[in-house]
Design a protein around this motif. Sequence first.
Motif, PDB file in Angstrom:
ATOM      1  N   LEU A  81     -65.290  40.440   8.977  1.00  0.00           N
ATOM      2  CA  LEU A  81     -64.212  41.111   9.698  1.00  0.00           C
ATOM      3  C   LEU A  81     -63.844  42.454   9.068  1.00  0.00           C
ATOM      4  O   LEU A  81     -63.560  43.424   9.772  1.00  0.00           O
ATOM      5  CB  LEU A  81     -62.975  40.216   9.766  1.00  0.00           C
ATOM      6  N   SER A  82     -63.839  42.501   7.741  1.00  0.00           N
ATOM      7  CA  SER A  82     -63.389  43.714   7.050  1.00  0.00           C
ATOM      8  C   SER A  82     -64.502  44.732   6.822  1.00  0.00           C
ATOM      9  O   SER A  82     -64.232  45.919   6.650  1.00  0.00           O
ATOM     10  CB  SER A  82     -62.768  43.350   5.703  1.00  0.00           C
ATOM     11  N   GLY A  83     -65.746  44.244   6.779  1.00  0.00           N
ATOM     12  CA  GLY A  83     -66.866  45.142   6.509  1.00  0.00           C
ATOM     13  C   GLY A  83     -67.104  45.407   5.038  1.00  0.00           C
ATOM     14  O   GLY A  83     -67.916  46.265   4.680  1.00  0.00           O
ATOM     15  N   ILE A  84     -66.392  44.675   4.156  1.00  0.00           N
ATOM     16  CA  ILE A  84     -66.611  44.846   2.721  1.00  0.00           C
ATOM     17  C   ILE A  84     -67.007  43.500   2.114  1.00  0.00           C
ATOM     18  O   ILE A  84     -66.780  42.447   2.702  1.00  0.00           O
ATOM     19  CB  ILE A  84     -65.348  45.376   2.003  1.00  0.00           C
ATOM     20  N   SER A  85     -67.589  43.560   0.936  1.00  0.00           N
ATOM     21  CA  SER A  85     -67.903  42.332   0.215  1.00  0.00           C
ATOM     22  C   SER A  85     -66.610  41.717  -0.307  1.00  0.00           C
ATOM     23  O   SER A  85     -65.774  42.415  -0.881  1.00  0.00           O
ATOM     24  CB  SER A  85     -68.849  42.643  -0.949  1.00  0.00           C
ATOM     25  N   VAL A  86     -66.441  40.408  -0.100  1.00  0.00           N
ATOM     26  CA  VAL A  86     -65.222  39.733  -0.546  1.00  0.00           C
ATOM     27  C   VAL A  86     -65.627  38.563  -1.448  1.00  0.00           C
ATOM     28  O   VAL A  86     -65.978  37.482  -0.984  1.00  0.00           O
ATOM     29  CB  VAL A  86     -64.380  39.228   0.646  1.00  0.00           C
ATOM     30  N   LEU A  87     -65.556  38.811  -2.748  1.00  0.00           N
ATOM     31  CA  LEU A  87     -65.974  37.813  -3.730  1.00  0.00           C
ATOM     32  C   LEU A  87     -64.929  37.566  -4.799  1.00  0.00           C
ATOM     33  O   LEU A  87     -65.042  36.601  -5.559  1.00  0.00           O
ATOM     34  CB  LEU A  87     -67.286  38.257  -4.406  1.00  0.00           C
ATOM     35  N   THR A  88     -63.918  38.426  -4.882  1.00  0.00           N
ATOM     36  CA  THR A  88     -62.911  38.342  -5.940  1.00  0.00           C
ATOM     37  C   THR A  88     -61.513  38.417  -5.330  1.00  0.00           C
ATOM     38  O   THR A  88     -61.348  38.859  -4.190  1.00  0.00           O
ATOM     39  CB  THR A  88     -63.069  39.493  -6.941  1.00  0.00           C
ATOM     40  N   PRO A  89     -60.485  38.029  -6.088  1.00  0.00           N
ATOM     41  CA  PRO A  89     -59.115  38.150  -5.576  1.00  0.00           C
ATOM     42  C   PRO A  89     -58.744  39.576  -5.177  1.00  0.00           C
ATOM     43  O   PRO A  89     -58.071  39.788  -4.162  1.00  0.00           O
ATOM     44  CB  PRO A  89     -58.273  37.649  -6.744  1.00  0.00           C
ATOM     45  N   ASP A  90     -59.170  40.562  -5.954  1.00  0.00           N
ATOM     46  CA  ASP A  90     -58.865  41.954  -5.596  1.00  0.00           C
ATOM     47  C   ASP A  90     -59.526  42.338  -4.275  1.00  0.00           C
ATOM     48  O   ASP A  90     -58.923  43.051  -3.451  1.00  0.00           O
ATOM     49  CB  ASP A  90     -59.321  42.903  -6.705  1.00  0.00           C
ATOM     50  N   GLU A  91     -60.748  41.877  -4.070  1.00  0.00           N
ATOM     51  CA  GLU A  91     -61.424  42.163  -2.804  1.00  0.00           C
ATOM     52  C   GLU A  91     -60.775  41.403  -1.652  1.00  0.00           C
ATOM     53  O   GLU A  91     -60.749  41.898  -0.519  1.00  0.00           O
ATOM     54  CB  GLU A  91     -62.908  41.814  -2.932  1.00  0.00           C
ATOM     55  N   MET A  92     -60.227  40.207  -1.922  1.00  0.00           N
ATOM     56  CA  MET A  92     -59.480  39.482  -0.896  1.00  0.00           C
ATOM     57  C   MET A  92     -58.265  40.303  -0.453  1.00  0.00           C
ATOM     58  O   MET A  92     -57.989  40.424   0.749  1.00  0.00           O
ATOM     59  CB  MET A  92     -59.019  38.120  -1.440  1.00  0.00           C
ATOM     60  N   LYS A  93     -57.557  40.875  -1.400  1.00  0.00           N
ATOM     61  CA  LYS A  93     -56.387  41.691  -1.073  1.00  0.00           C
ATOM     62  C   LYS A  93     -56.794  42.929  -0.271  1.00  0.00           C
ATOM     63  O   LYS A  93     -56.116  43.310   0.702  1.00  0.00           O
ATOM     64  CB  LYS A  93     -55.664  42.097  -2.354  1.00  0.00           C
ATOM     65  N   GLN A  94     -57.885  43.560  -0.666  1.00  0.00           N
ATOM     66  CA  GLN A  94     -58.357  44.746   0.055  1.00  0.00           C
ATOM     67  C   GLN A  94     -58.766  44.383   1.480  1.00  0.00           C
ATOM     68  O   GLN A  94     -58.418  45.083   2.441  1.00  0.00           O
ATOM     69  CB  GLN A  94     -59.536  45.366  -0.700  1.00  0.00           C
ATOM     70  N   ALA A  95     -59.505  43.284   1.626  1.00  0.00           N
ATOM     71  CA  ALA A  95     -59.940  42.851   2.957  1.00  0.00           C
ATOM     72  C   ALA A  95     -58.748  42.501   3.835  1.00  0.00           C
ATOM     73  O   ALA A  95     -58.739  42.798   5.039  1.00  0.00           O
ATOM     74  CB  ALA A  95     -60.878  41.658   2.834  1.00  0.00           C
ATOM     75  N   ALA A  96     -57.734  41.867   3.250  1.00  0.00           N
ATOM     76  CA  ALA A  96     -56.551  41.494   4.022  1.00  0.00           C
ATOM     77  C   ALA A  96     -55.885  42.720   4.626  1.00  0.00           C
ATOM     78  O   ALA A  96     -55.422  42.680   5.782  1.00  0.00           O
ATOM     79  CB  ALA A  96     -55.571  40.738   3.135  1.00  0.00           C
ATOM     80  N   ARG A  97     -55.850  43.803   3.892  1.00  0.00           N
ATOM     81  CA  ARG A  97     -55.244  45.031   4.401  1.00  0.00           C
ATOM     82  C   ARG A  97     -56.068  45.637   5.536  1.00  0.00           C
ATOM     83  O   ARG A  97     -55.512  46.139   6.526  1.00  0.00           O
ATOM     84  CB  ARG A  97     -55.055  46.035   3.260  1.00  0.00           C
ATOM     85  N   ILE A  98     -57.365  45.569   5.415  1.00  0.00           N
ATOM     86  CA  ILE A  98     -58.237  46.092   6.479  1.00  0.00           C
ATOM     87  C   ILE A  98     -58.068  45.257   7.746  1.00  0.00           C
ATOM     88  O   ILE A  98     -57.923  45.790   8.851  1.00  0.00           O
ATOM     89  CB  ILE A  98     -59.709  46.083   6.014  1.00  0.00           C
ATOM     90  N   ILE A  99     -58.072  43.940   7.592  1.00  0.00           N
ATOM     91  CA  ILE A  99     -57.955  43.042   8.746  1.00  0.00           C
ATOM     92  C   ILE A  99     -56.574  43.174   9.383  1.00  0.00           C
ATOM     93  O   ILE A  99     -56.439  43.130  10.609  1.00  0.00           O
ATOM     94  CB  ILE A  99     -58.248  41.589   8.328  1.00  0.00           C
ATOM     95  N   HIS A 100     -55.553  43.354   8.560  1.00  0.00           N
ATOM     96  CA  HIS A 100     -54.196  43.492   9.092  1.00  0.00           C
ATOM     97  C   HIS A 100     -54.081  44.682  10.037  1.00  0.00           C
ATOM     98  O   HIS A 100     -53.331  44.643  11.027  1.00  0.00           O
ATOM     99  CB  HIS A 100     -53.188  43.619   7.942  1.00  0.00           C
TER     100      HIS A 100
END
Length: 276
Positions: free
Chosen positions: A145-164
């Motif tokens: 959904l976000s278009g980025i690699s999501v493997l760590t908590p920091d990447e989870m936070k970044q992806a959440a902002r993109i998806i939001h």
Amino acid sequence: MLKRVLTIAGSDSGGGAGIQADLKTFCAFGVYGMTAITAVTAQNTHEVLSITALNPAAVYNQIKAIAEDIGVDAVKTGMLFNAEIIEAVVEAIKNFSLPQLVIDPVMVSKSGRYLLESEAIHSFKEKILPHAQVVTPNLNEASVLSGISVLTPDEMKQAARIIHQMGPKYVLIKGGHLAGEEMMDILFDGKKDVIFPVQRQMTKNTHGTGCTYSAALASLLALGYDVLAAVKIVRRYMDIVIRYSLSLGKGFGPTNHLAPLFLKCGLNPEKGGWNW
């Protein structure tokens, strides 16, 4: 009156995921469950043998029949499979003002079978996500959904902002696939992150956890809980149903949706039975 919760999802013949998992979860939370089936899968604990998608008009009419008669207090979507079904569901959401929409972006089965056609991902992001009260991707789904690699908590936070930015009011990224001992789910409301520690359970029997999680969340929203309070309760529920998950079949066994009720009745959750 019992609160009414609708699941719009695929059927799992093995009973561990899809509408079967949703209905069991609705029972565990004391709400009245209803279904609009999007596809019929022939699957068990280790493979998906076939997927037969329903005609989009049939999906729409199932929702119409429920909304115009019984009524709906909350909705969850699971497997939507293709762009045509997504469009039919979105039309129904608009026409019947379906409330409290929890979107579980089901994309791949536990056995690795794709459950959302690749050409439907754009429709998913553009057409249905803007209607979501909460979207609940796991790490792989968050990556898509976000278009980025999501493997760590920091990447989870970044992806959440993109998806939001795609429109959902809340983004809940589930971290059950994080490496290491510390796992977490992260809820983002557009302003801040709330972190929920996740207890790692040493079991392979996690078939249907995503379906169960989103169904529990929809149930609690129907019951009047706000999203933050609902996620706290769902996390406790998930810890129990995974702890007492069932070693059925040759692959990934299902969670034990009624384990909290069995425990409350003094029954062994792995054996079940009745006590009423």
